[in-house]
Design a protein around this motif. Sequence first.
Motif, PDB file in Angstrom:
ATOM      1  N   ARG A 155       0.699  -1.179   0.060  1.00  9.23           N
ATOM      2  CA  ARG A 155      -0.106  -0.071  -0.135  1.00  9.23           C
ATOM      3  C   ARG A 155       0.836   1.257  -0.055  1.00  9.23           C
ATOM      4  O   ARG A 155       0.844   2.068   0.805  1.00  9.23           O
ATOM      5  CB  ARG A 155      -0.949  -0.161   1.205  1.00  9.23           C
ATOM      6  N   PRO A 156       1.705   1.443  -1.027  1.00  5.40           N
ATOM      7  CA  PRO A 156       2.595   2.658  -1.168  1.00  5.40           C
ATOM      8  C   PRO A 156       1.703   3.928  -1.208  1.00  5.40           C
ATOM      9  O   PRO A 156       0.557   3.632  -1.726  1.00  5.40           O
ATOM     10  CB  PRO A 156       3.674   2.331  -2.269  1.00  5.40           C
ATOM     11  N   ASP A 157       2.345   4.942  -0.941  1.00  4.71           N
ATOM     12  CA  ASP A 157       1.722   6.174  -1.264  1.00  4.71           C
ATOM     13  C   ASP A 157       1.824   6.704  -2.823  1.00  4.71           C
ATOM     14  O   ASP A 157       0.699   7.108  -3.350  1.00  4.71           O
ATOM     15  CB  ASP A 157       2.351   7.515  -0.306  1.00  4.71           C
ATOM     16  N   VAL A 158       2.718   6.303  -3.291  1.00  5.28           N
ATOM     17  CA  VAL A 158       3.465   6.381  -4.868  1.00  5.28           C
ATOM     18  C   VAL A 158       3.682   5.270  -5.528  1.00  5.28           C
ATOM     19  O   VAL A 158       4.549   4.654  -5.073  1.00  5.28           O
ATOM     20  CB  VAL A 158       3.991   7.776  -5.015  1.00  5.28           C
ATOM     21  N   ALA A 159       3.058   4.867  -6.718  1.00  4.39           N
ATOM     22  CA  ALA A 159       3.764   4.007  -7.449  1.00  4.39           C
ATOM     23  C   ALA A 159       4.445   4.713  -8.787  1.00  4.39           C
ATOM     24  O   ALA A 159       3.753   5.377  -9.600  1.00  4.39           O
ATOM     25  CB  ALA A 159       2.716   2.902  -8.025  1.00  4.39           C
ATOM     26  N   VAL A 160       5.906   4.320  -8.965  1.00  9.76           N
ATOM     27  CA  VAL A 160       6.407   5.033 -10.188  1.00  9.76           C
ATOM     28  C   VAL A 160       6.584   3.780 -11.018  1.00  9.76           C
ATOM     29  O   VAL A 160       7.134   2.893 -10.697  1.00  9.76           O
ATOM     30  CB  VAL A 160       7.864   5.640  -9.697  1.00  9.76           C
ATOM     31  N   LEU A 161       6.046   3.856 -12.215  1.00  9.69           N
ATOM     32  CA  LEU A 161       5.829   2.818 -13.126  1.00  9.69           C
ATOM     33  C   LEU A 161       6.416   3.130 -14.664  1.00  9.69           C
ATOM     34  O   LEU A 161       6.394   4.364 -15.101  1.00  9.69           O
ATOM     35  CB  LEU A 161       4.494   2.461 -13.635  1.00  9.69           C
ATOM     36  N   ASP A 162       7.278   1.991 -14.966  1.00 10.83           N
ATOM     37  CA  ASP A 162       7.806   2.318 -16.387  1.00 10.83           C
ATOM     38  C   ASP A 162       6.732   1.765 -17.062  1.00 10.83           C
ATOM     39  O   ASP A 162       5.923   1.045 -16.903  1.00 10.83           O
ATOM     40  CB  ASP A 162       9.018   1.406 -16.630  1.00 10.83           C
ATOM     41  N   ILE A 163       6.484   2.532 -18.537  1.00  6.75           N
ATOM     42  CA  ILE A 163       5.476   2.224 -19.442  1.00  6.75           C
ATOM     43  C   ILE A 163       5.594   0.852 -19.983  1.00  6.75           C
ATOM     44  O   ILE A 163       4.760  -0.014 -19.998  1.00  6.75           O
ATOM     45  CB  ILE A 163       5.326   3.317 -20.366  1.00  6.75           C
ATOM     46  N   ARG A 164       6.740   0.448 -20.576  1.00  6.54           N
ATOM     47  CA  ARG A 164       7.037  -0.805 -21.316  1.00  6.54           C
ATOM     48  C   ARG A 164       7.591  -1.857 -20.180  1.00  6.54           C
ATOM     49  O   ARG A 164       8.782  -1.727 -20.068  1.00  6.54           O
ATOM     50  CB  ARG A 164       7.905  -0.562 -22.478  1.00  6.54           C
ATOM     51  N   MET A 165       6.823  -2.602 -19.779  1.00  8.51           N
ATOM     52  CA  MET A 165       7.186  -3.667 -19.047  1.00  8.51           C
ATOM     53  C   MET A 165       6.486  -5.246 -19.494  1.00  8.51           C
ATOM     54  O   MET A 165       5.558  -5.054 -20.180  1.00  8.51           O
ATOM     55  CB  MET A 165       7.023  -3.503 -17.694  1.00  8.51           C
ATOM     56  N   PRO A 166       7.454  -6.162 -19.063  1.00 11.66           N
ATOM     57  CA  PRO A 166       6.699  -7.529 -19.483  1.00 11.66           C
ATOM     58  C   PRO A 166       5.601  -8.033 -18.780  1.00 11.66           C
ATOM     59  O   PRO A 166       5.292  -7.195 -17.476  1.00 11.66           O
ATOM     60  CB  PRO A 166       7.812  -8.628 -19.245  1.00 11.66           C
ATOM     61  N   VAL A 167       4.943  -8.749 -19.152  1.00 12.71           N
ATOM     62  CA  VAL A 167       3.529  -9.280 -18.321  1.00 12.71           C
ATOM     63  C   VAL A 167       2.460  -8.430 -18.392  1.00 12.71           C
ATOM     64  O   VAL A 167       1.420  -9.082 -18.848  1.00 12.71           O
ATOM     65  CB  VAL A 167       4.063  -9.851 -17.070  1.00 12.71           C
TER      66      VAL A 167
END
Length: 218
Positions: free
Chosen positions: A47-59
């Motif tokens: 339950r993090p406050d912020v999720a920093v996500l790359d756009i191109r990821m597998p799965v």
Amino acid sequence: MIRVLLADDEAMIRAGVRAILAADDGIEVVAEAADGRAAVELTRAHRPDVAVLDIRMPVLDGLAAAAEIRRLHPDTAVVMLTTFGEDDYIARALGDGAAGFLLKSGDPRELIAGVRAVAEGAAYLSPRVASRVIAQLPTARLDARATARERVDGLTAREREVLALVGEGLANAEIARRLHLVEGTVKAYVSAILNRLEVRNRVQAAIIAYESGLVGPA
């Protein structure tokens, strides 16, 4: 302390982003993922406050992961971090509820500023992304502007005040100080505004504020 989930399929990129965030004593990376599905599962666990996500990821790519995180854990703000600046990525990310969009080629200080902004309830676009979004607005169709005005007219006077400040990029705490309100009251106003405007995040609300003429371009 702002708790952050970091997701990128490249270990070196994760290490670099982690090092940048570690420079701020008020930010802690609590989990890391190498694919979008793992990011969703770790968000559920930590339950993090912020999720920093790359756009191109597998799965599961970052855009799909952002939509899933926002659906399952609306209290977690999402920041998209990518090397790609194409307009369709920007539109999809914001449409899926992302509150921030940053380019990996940007200034490292933008990353810290972006994480802090979205954690405080504001939206954050890197300057290059923001300029692309704003540049498109003056060419919007007249009927879109008319629709925006109609939607804003349906708000109360106080809600329009709050929306205008959201359009200026202010976080809830800043809006509370400006309008002499309790921060919890501002949060309730913002939630009501998003529902009334039928938008998913503050960036979309800010665009409506601009299109309706409630605020001018930054």
